[in-house]
Design a protein around this motif. Structure first.
Motif, PDB file in Angstrom:
ATOM      1  N   ALA A  84      40.143  51.293  43.228  1.00 17.02           N
ATOM      2  CA  ALA A  84      40.238  51.324  44.693  1.00 17.02           C
ATOM      3  C   ALA A  84      39.546  50.110  45.315  1.00 17.02           C
ATOM      4  O   ALA A  84      40.069  49.501  46.263  1.00 17.02           O
ATOM      5  CB  ALA A  84      39.624  52.621  45.226  1.00 17.02           C
ATOM      6  N   TYR A  85      38.404  49.746  44.763  1.00 15.08           N
ATOM      7  CA  TYR A  85      37.680  48.581  45.273  1.00 15.08           C
ATOM      8  C   TYR A  85      38.491  47.304  45.070  1.00 15.08           C
ATOM      9  O   TYR A  85      38.595  46.465  45.971  1.00 15.08           O
ATOM     10  CB  TYR A  85      36.312  48.473  44.588  1.00 15.08           C
ATOM     11  N   MET A 117      41.643  47.022  44.885  1.00 12.02           N
ATOM     12  CA  MET A 117      42.828  47.049  45.744  1.00 12.02           C
ATOM     13  C   MET A 117      42.526  46.618  47.178  1.00 12.02           C
ATOM     14  O   MET A 117      43.448  46.417  47.963  1.00 12.02           O
ATOM     15  CB  MET A 117      43.464  48.437  45.737  1.00 12.02           C
ATOM     16  N   ARG A 118      41.269  46.446  47.489  1.00  9.68           N
ATOM     17  CA  ARG A 118      40.917  45.936  48.818  1.00  9.68           C
ATOM     18  C   ARG A 118      41.342  44.486  48.971  1.00  9.68           C
ATOM     19  O   ARG A 118      41.624  44.037  50.080  1.00  9.68           O
ATOM     20  CB  ARG A 118      39.417  46.078  49.054  1.00  9.68           C
ATOM     21  N   THR A 119      41.386  43.747  47.855  1.00  7.00           N
ATOM     22  CA  THR A 119      41.719  42.322  47.935  1.00  7.00           C
ATOM     23  C   THR A 119      42.936  41.927  47.108  1.00  7.00           C
ATOM     24  O   THR A 119      43.422  40.807  47.242  1.00  7.00           O
ATOM     25  CB  THR A 119      40.520  41.459  47.478  1.00  7.00           C
ATOM     26  N   THR A 146      48.565  46.213  45.495  1.00  4.79           N
ATOM     27  CA  THR A 146      48.562  47.480  44.761  1.00  4.79           C
ATOM     28  C   THR A 146      49.284  47.375  43.423  1.00  4.79           C
ATOM     29  O   THR A 146      48.758  47.802  42.394  1.00  4.79           O
ATOM     30  CB  THR A 146      49.199  48.588  45.612  1.00  4.79           C
ATOM     31  N   SER A 169      47.288  45.223  40.955  1.00  6.66           N
ATOM     32  CA  SER A 169      46.052  45.919  40.573  1.00  6.66           C
ATOM     33  C   SER A 169      46.339  47.028  39.577  1.00  6.66           C
ATOM     34  O   SER A 169      45.680  47.141  38.543  1.00  6.66           O
ATOM     35  CB  SER A 169      45.368  46.524  41.801  1.00  6.66           C
TER      36      SER A 169
END
Length: 100
Positions: free
Chosen positions: A43-44, A46-48, A51, A54
């Motif tokens: 999840a972290y 996928m912040r940058t 999707t 990742s």
């Protein structure tokens, strides 16, 4: 973070197999902790990162390490073809990561 998260995916996959349907406490707890940490790391990341990239990198790392560990420990038969295919997964993961 994404690489560490992929490593933890392998940890929880192996622990899940050894938990015998969550009837063994140690592997069941390892599964829960590693799964939560792996998901949090994904999840972290996928912040940058996108999707799809990742997730593909996360799954690829986890799959490659899980198969490699299973062959190394004798839980799964190894072969030159399996090694070649795992190297293909690793190559694809590296390629996807290099694109972002």
């Amino acid at each position: 973070m994404l690489v560490l998260s992929g490593v933890l995916e392998s940890v929880w996959a192996v622990a899940l197999g050894r938990s015998e349907g969550f009837t063994r406490l140690g592997p069941s707890l390892t599964f829960l902790v590693a799964c939560a940490a792996s998901m949090a790391g994904l999840a972290y990341a996928m912040r940058t990162l996108p999707t799809g990239t990742s997730y593909a990198v996360w799954v690829g790392i986890g799959a490659a390490l899980t198969v490699t560990w299973s062959m190394a420990t004798g839980d799964e038969a190894g072969s030159a073809l399996k090694v070649l295919l795992v190297l293909g997964i690793v190559g694809c993961v590296v390629g996807l990561k290099l694109l972002h």
